[in-house]
Design a protein around this motif. Structure first.
Motif, PDB file in Angstrom:
ATOM      1  N   ILE A 185      -5.008  71.229  33.282  1.00  0.00           N
ATOM      2  CA  ILE A 185      -4.406  72.535  33.041  1.00  0.00           C
ATOM      3  C   ILE A 185      -3.965  72.653  31.580  1.00  0.00           C
ATOM      4  O   ILE A 185      -3.943  73.744  31.009  1.00  0.00           O
ATOM      5  CB  ILE A 185      -3.223  72.763  33.996  1.00  0.00           C
ATOM      6  CG1 ILE A 185      -3.716  72.672  35.442  1.00  0.00           C
ATOM      7  CG2 ILE A 185      -2.584  74.118  33.755  1.00  0.00           C
ATOM      8  CD1 ILE A 185      -4.840  73.620  35.781  1.00  0.00           C
ATOM      9  N   SER A 209       0.876  76.023  40.391  1.00  0.00           N
ATOM     10  CA  SER A 209      -0.007  75.946  41.563  1.00  0.00           C
ATOM     11  C   SER A 209      -1.320  75.272  41.213  1.00  0.00           C
ATOM     12  O   SER A 209      -1.846  74.469  42.002  1.00  0.00           O
ATOM     13  CB  SER A 209      -0.258  77.354  42.112  1.00  0.00           C
ATOM     14  OG  SER A 209       0.951  77.978  42.490  1.00  0.00           O
ATOM     15  N   TRP A 210      -1.863  75.586  40.043  1.00  0.00           N
ATOM     16  CA  TRP A 210      -3.118  74.949  39.633  1.00  0.00           C
ATOM     17  C   TRP A 210      -2.926  73.463  39.372  1.00  0.00           C
ATOM     18  O   TRP A 210      -3.812  72.658  39.662  1.00  0.00           O
ATOM     19  CB  TRP A 210      -3.683  75.640  38.389  1.00  0.00           C
ATOM     20  CG  TRP A 210      -4.410  76.907  38.692  1.00  0.00           C
ATOM     21  CD1 TRP A 210      -4.054  78.177  38.356  1.00  0.00           C
ATOM     22  CD2 TRP A 210      -5.639  77.024  39.417  1.00  0.00           C
ATOM     23  NE1 TRP A 210      -4.969  79.085  38.819  1.00  0.00           N
ATOM     24  CE2 TRP A 210      -5.961  78.407  39.472  1.00  0.00           C
ATOM     25  CE3 TRP A 210      -6.499  76.125  40.025  1.00  0.00           C
ATOM     26  CZ2 TRP A 210      -7.109  78.874  40.103  1.00  0.00           C
ATOM     27  CZ3 TRP A 210      -7.640  76.592  40.660  1.00  0.00           C
ATOM     28  CH2 TRP A 210      -7.936  77.942  40.699  1.00  0.00           C
ATOM     29  N   PHE A 213      -2.906  71.905  42.728  1.00  0.00           N
ATOM     30  CA  PHE A 213      -4.244  71.935  43.315  1.00  0.00           C
ATOM     31  C   PHE A 213      -5.123  70.822  42.764  1.00  0.00           C
ATOM     32  O   PHE A 213      -5.764  70.085  43.532  1.00  0.00           O
ATOM     33  CB  PHE A 213      -4.893  73.295  43.049  1.00  0.00           C
ATOM     34  CG  PHE A 213      -6.336  73.365  43.458  1.00  0.00           C
ATOM     35  CD1 PHE A 213      -6.688  73.554  44.779  1.00  0.00           C
ATOM     36  CD2 PHE A 213      -7.344  73.222  42.520  1.00  0.00           C
ATOM     37  CE1 PHE A 213      -8.024  73.611  45.169  1.00  0.00           C
ATOM     38  CE2 PHE A 213      -8.680  73.272  42.885  1.00  0.00           C
ATOM     39  CZ  PHE A 213      -9.017  73.463  44.211  1.00  0.00           C
ATOM     40  N   PHE A 214      -5.169  70.666  41.444  1.00  0.00           N
ATOM     41  CA  PHE A 214      -6.033  69.643  40.862  1.00  0.00           C
ATOM     42  C   PHE A 214      -5.473  68.235  41.086  1.00  0.00           C
ATOM     43  O   PHE A 214      -6.239  67.273  41.147  1.00  0.00           O
ATOM     44  CB  PHE A 214      -6.227  69.908  39.369  1.00  0.00           C
ATOM     45  CG  PHE A 214      -7.228  70.981  39.087  1.00  0.00           C
ATOM     46  CD1 PHE A 214      -8.580  70.736  39.208  1.00  0.00           C
ATOM     47  CD2 PHE A 214      -6.822  72.255  38.737  1.00  0.00           C
ATOM     48  CE1 PHE A 214      -9.516  71.726  38.975  1.00  0.00           C
ATOM     49  CE2 PHE A 214      -7.741  73.263  38.496  1.00  0.00           C
ATOM     50  CZ  PHE A 214      -9.092  73.001  38.614  1.00  0.00           C
TER      51      PHE A 214
END
Length: 486
Positions: A185, A209-210, A213-214
């Motif tokens: 990110i 959130s990203w 997620f990753f």
């Protein structure tokens, strides 16, 4: 007429084996291995890891070395800045990458999967963490058989140790996965801003959130799924056979030398016993990250990591046998032939790769970090002024993709005696998109028709950057002179 051979199918000649397409995954306990090819994998894996984690922290001219600034529509890669207008270069780059993969696969097989694929490199890190926390292969097998921490008889000491080792392993997995997610990110958000905003609890929900997620994607793919990503999810494993031929370098077991398999003493005269060099130790299977037996022949699950080669060579050395029972070779060599690079498919891939690389390098070298667009005002076709001039209104968009602020000079081609209002010089900051409203006035006598092609030429003060854009200048239909037909 020649008949097609047929075979009668009866219950007694049917293959009774049943294959479950949705069979539950069997856990693979991979044994650690060292050797020549594993050292090469370290030399290829570490640059990838270091480059991935360190590039966002390197600054070039006061900005992050690699930053994909989506809100600003700017993509900074080292000393270059790309814009959406440069996406044609991305298309070229993807085509080059595809043909490079085709060429390398035809020549050397799956070296990408075995040595440089991120899934392979990250999985190797997770496997190392598992071995560090839980021990080698036999220790992990025994650990899985240990009962839970709480039994009907009370607390289980072995179960407590097992829980501690599992917590250590998953903590290492999650830590490395979180570092991976934050770094990824950081390529879009800015790594320094991301860390500062995270510490101060000011990170936007979308960015957080990203990151989560990753982090979870890395934890699941490299920690839990591992070989299933390569076998079931990666399309490369499926279509690689299209690029293989009999001269493609693959990992193969020399069946003529190894069979018949069987255990024996080191000093035994195994040739008299009808045995080959393979002692059936299954080390090649135990070190395989996808759990296959390379002695069964070439399989699409093989990622070409050469762990089986290093393991087999180590056993051959201990048995005082020649190395190379499992080796990088070709089908032609195994059949007693020779290798050749003069193959139409390989030459075709290489020629296409060379041509596209040269074209891409030329386009990148000739790339001008300036883009212009002209839009004529469609609300009013044209205006006839009191002095007899015809006026059209245009919006000139100047996109300065350079790293420095520029002063641009605007000139007009295709229309004589034309005047640009309010002026023809404009200052544009680095990375700025500036829309300029221009009124173009020209005498009616200068028009050759009611719809005339004109060209706006934009040039920097140092004459280093130049771009042009075409449009149409509208005016009244010229009145035919006496003696001419309308």
């Amino acid at each position: 007429m020649q008949k097609i051979p047929t075979q009668e199918i009866r219950p007694d000649n049917l293959d009774s084996r049943v294959f479950n397409l949705y069979e539950k995954r069997e856990k693979i306990y991979t044994r650690g291995v060292e050797g020549f090819f594993q050292r090469i994998r370290l030399l290829t894996g570490w640059p990838l890891l270091l480059g991935y984690f360190l590039l966002p922290w390197i600054n070039i001219d006061g900005r992050q070395a690699v930053l994909f600034d989506l809100p600003a529509r700017q993509f900074h890669i080292l000393w270059l800045t790309f814009w959406p207008q440069d996406f044609v270069l991305l298309g070229w780059l993807l085509a080059i990458a595809a043909f490079a993969l085709f060429f390398v696969t035809t020549l050397w097989g799956r070296v990408w999967c075995g040595y440089t694929c991120p899934q392979t490199v990250w999985t190797a890190i997770f496997m190392w963490a598992e071995q560090f926390a839980e021990g080698e292969r036999n220790q992990r097998i025994k650990l899985d058989k240990v009962p839970s921490i709480l039994t009907p008889r009370g607390w289980n000491k072995a179960g407590l140790i097992k829980t501690w080792k599992r917590l250590l392993k998953h903590s290492m997995w999650l830590g490395f996965a979180a570092l991976t997610g934050i770094t990824f990110i950081g390529y879009f958000y800015g790594i320094r801003d991301l860390v500062i905003d995270s510490i101060s609890w000011q990170l936007p929900l979308v960015a957080a959130s990203w990151v989560v997620f990753f982090t979870l994607a890395t934890y699941i793919n490299a920690g839990w799924m591992r070989e299933q990503v390569c076998i079931y999810m990666c399309p490369y494993a499926r279509f690689q056979s299209v690029m293989f031929d009999r001269d493609t370098l693959v990992i193969s077991y020399d069946e003529s030398r190894g069979e018949q398999r069987g255990p024996r003493r080191r000093d035994a005269d195994y040739k008299k016993e009808g045995l080959g060099d393979c002692i059936d130790c299954t080390m090649c299977v135990q070190v395989c990250p996808t759990g296959i037996d390379i002695r069964d022949g070439l399989q699409y699950q093989c990622i070409g990591c050469a762990a089986c080669i290093d393991a087999c060579d180590d056993i051959m050395e201990k048995m005082h046998y020649p190395k190379g029972l499992i080796s990088y070779t070709t089908q032609n060599k195994l059949a007693g032939g020779s290798w050749t690079w003069k193959r139409p498919k390989l030459i075709g891939y290489g020629a296409a790769l060379l041509v596209m690389t040269l074209l891409f390098a030329t386009a990148l070298w000739l790339r001008v970090p300036l883009n212009t667009e002209v839009i004529r005002d469609r609300g009013v076709l044209y205006q006839e002024l009191a002095n007899g001039n015809i006026e059209n209104v245009f919006t000139l968009r100047i996109i300065n993709m350079d790293r420095q602020a520029q002063t641009f000079q605007v000139s007009l081609n295709g229309l004589s005696d034309a005047t640009l209002l309010p002026g023809n010089q404009f200052d544009v900051e680095a990375g700025e998109i500036r829309d300029v409203l221009l009124r173009v006035q020209a005498p009616a006598s200068a028009l050759s028709g009611s719809n005339q092609l004109i060209e706006f030429l934009v040039e920097s003060a140092d004459q280093r950057l130049r771009s042009s854009s075409e449009s149409r200048f509208l005016g009244p239909q010229p009145v035919p002179t006496r003696g001419t037909s309308p």
